[in-house]
Each structure stands twice: as structure tokens, then as C-alpha cells.
Scaffold this motif. Sequence first.
Motif, mmCIF file in Angstrom:
data_model
loop_
_atom_site.group_PDB
_atom_site.id
_atom_site.type_symbol
_atom_site.label_atom_id
_atom_site.label_comp_id
_atom_site.label_asym_id
_atom_site.label_seq_id
_atom_site.Cartn_x
_atom_site.Cartn_y
_atom_site.Cartn_z
ATOM 1 N N LEU A 119 0.840 -1.191 0.000
ATOM 2 C CA LEU A 119 0.000 0.000 0.000
ATOM 3 C C LEU A 119 0.880 1.248 0.000
ATOM 4 O O LEU A 119 1.955 1.250 0.601
ATOM 5 C CB LEU A 119 -0.908 0.033 1.229
ATOM 6 N N PRO A 120 0.433 2.343 -0.612
ATOM 7 C CA PRO A 120 1.199 3.588 -0.571
ATOM 8 C C PRO A 120 1.327 4.103 0.863
ATOM 9 O O PRO A 120 0.410 3.931 1.670
ATOM 10 C CB PRO A 120 0.361 4.550 -1.428
ATOM 11 N N PRO A 121 2.453 4.738 1.191
ATOM 12 C CA PRO A 121 2.672 5.221 2.559
ATOM 13 C C PRO A 121 1.553 6.122 3.086
ATOM 14 O O PRO A 121 1.150 5.986 4.243
ATOM 15 C CB PRO A 121 4.000 5.980 2.456
ATOM 16 N N ASP A 122 1.063 7.019 2.260
ATOM 17 C CA ASP A 122 0.013 7.928 2.731
ATOM 18 C C ASP A 122 -1.262 7.162 3.073
ATOM 19 O O ASP A 122 -1.973 7.516 4.023
ATOM 20 C CB ASP A 122 -0.281 9.005 1.684
ATOM 21 N N ASP A 123 -1.563 6.123 2.303
ATOM 22 C CA ASP A 123 -2.737 5.298 2.599
ATOM 23 C C ASP A 123 -2.554 4.570 3.922
ATOM 24 O O ASP A 123 -3.486 4.475 4.735
ATOM 25 C CB ASP A 123 -2.980 4.279 1.478
#
Length: 216
Positions: A119-123
Amino acid sequence: MAVGRRKLRNPLALAVLVLLAERSPMHPYEIAQTLRRRGKEYSIKINYGSLYTVVQNLEKHGFVEVADVQREGNRPERTRYALTPEGREEMLDWMADIVAVPVHEFPIFETALCLMGILPPDDVAELLEQRVSTMEVRAAGLRGALLKLTETIPRVLLVETEYQLHMVDAEIQWVRGFLKEMAEGTLDGLDGWRGWHATGRLPEEWERLEEADTDG
């Protein structure tokens, strides 16, 4: 007896043995009601539909035995069970094992953490914030319940709830620390993680680590 060689390893079976050690004989419905009344479903995964099967398995291995069969009016017969000497020995040995010997239990959150890179870090940061909010509500509920229950119930009978609260608080503290590192950009590997999702390619340093593991 070593944990791996136990004839039964379902914690619900251990709960049945303990209740029968407290009071025998009991029928499965009475055992289920006692567990529910004590709120043990928050500490033991209780499937009331399978409780009869658990009792039958305990009987099969000689840990419990039929004490008598009750019939009240037109109600179905109720078989009551008692703890056998073998069952008492198994219960005490089993309890000693799980109290003294740490076992890695593979919690699902740990699984999520080891795979979260997909998953993307911001997510991930957003999802962890949601988790913390939920955990804080849970902690508040546990804290309130303990405060109320300790007015009438000895602490020794509430230690599992106290333990749950400490574990929830510890998780909140760890996640908040992790989120702080992400927000400040001090988390080691964060740039590579972001780069993976920006380019679709694993960071070269990560690939080198896998190659080193393969060579080893």
C-alpha cells in the motif's frame, strides 16, 4: 506434557475443564451460560454451537465423564458431565504450559504490518490513524469497565481485562510513534517505499537485500 503433543488444543476445551473443576457436574448449556455471564467471550473464542462437540471430545479422551442425565417435565434430557482425575491432571498441566511458556501466536495485525508495503505510505498512515481512533475508543471502554467492576469484584478476577487494556495502550503508543516517524520523514526506507509506488519498481537496495538472502 508438551504443548505440541496435547490431544486437545482448543482453549474452549480448557475453559470447560476449569469450570468443571470449579463445579461438577454441569451440562454444556450451563457451561455456556456461565462463560457468557462472566464475560469470557472477550478472552476466549467461544463458539457456543461447537461447545457440545468440545465436551464430546473431552469425554472421548477420558477427561470428562457422564455424571447423570436430567429430565425436567417435557424438556429434552440434559446430560451432565464431571471432571475425571485424568481431566484434572490435563487441566493443571495445560495451564502450567500456557502460563509459563511464551508462544508466538501470529496476530493478524502483525501480518498486516509485514505486508503493508504493498500500500502507498500515505494510505497506510491514514489507515493507521483510523486504527488508533478505534483502539482509543476500545481503551476508554475497557478503562471504564475496569473502574466500575473493581468496585465490587476483586482484581484477581479481572486480570485478563487489565491485560487487554495494557496491550491496547501499548499498541496505540507504538502506532503513534510510527506515524510520527512517517510524518517527519525519519522512518528508514520511507523514500524507497514512496519510490516503489511512484515508479512501480522495487528500490534497488531492497532487491539487493533479496539477492543477498538468496546467495546466503
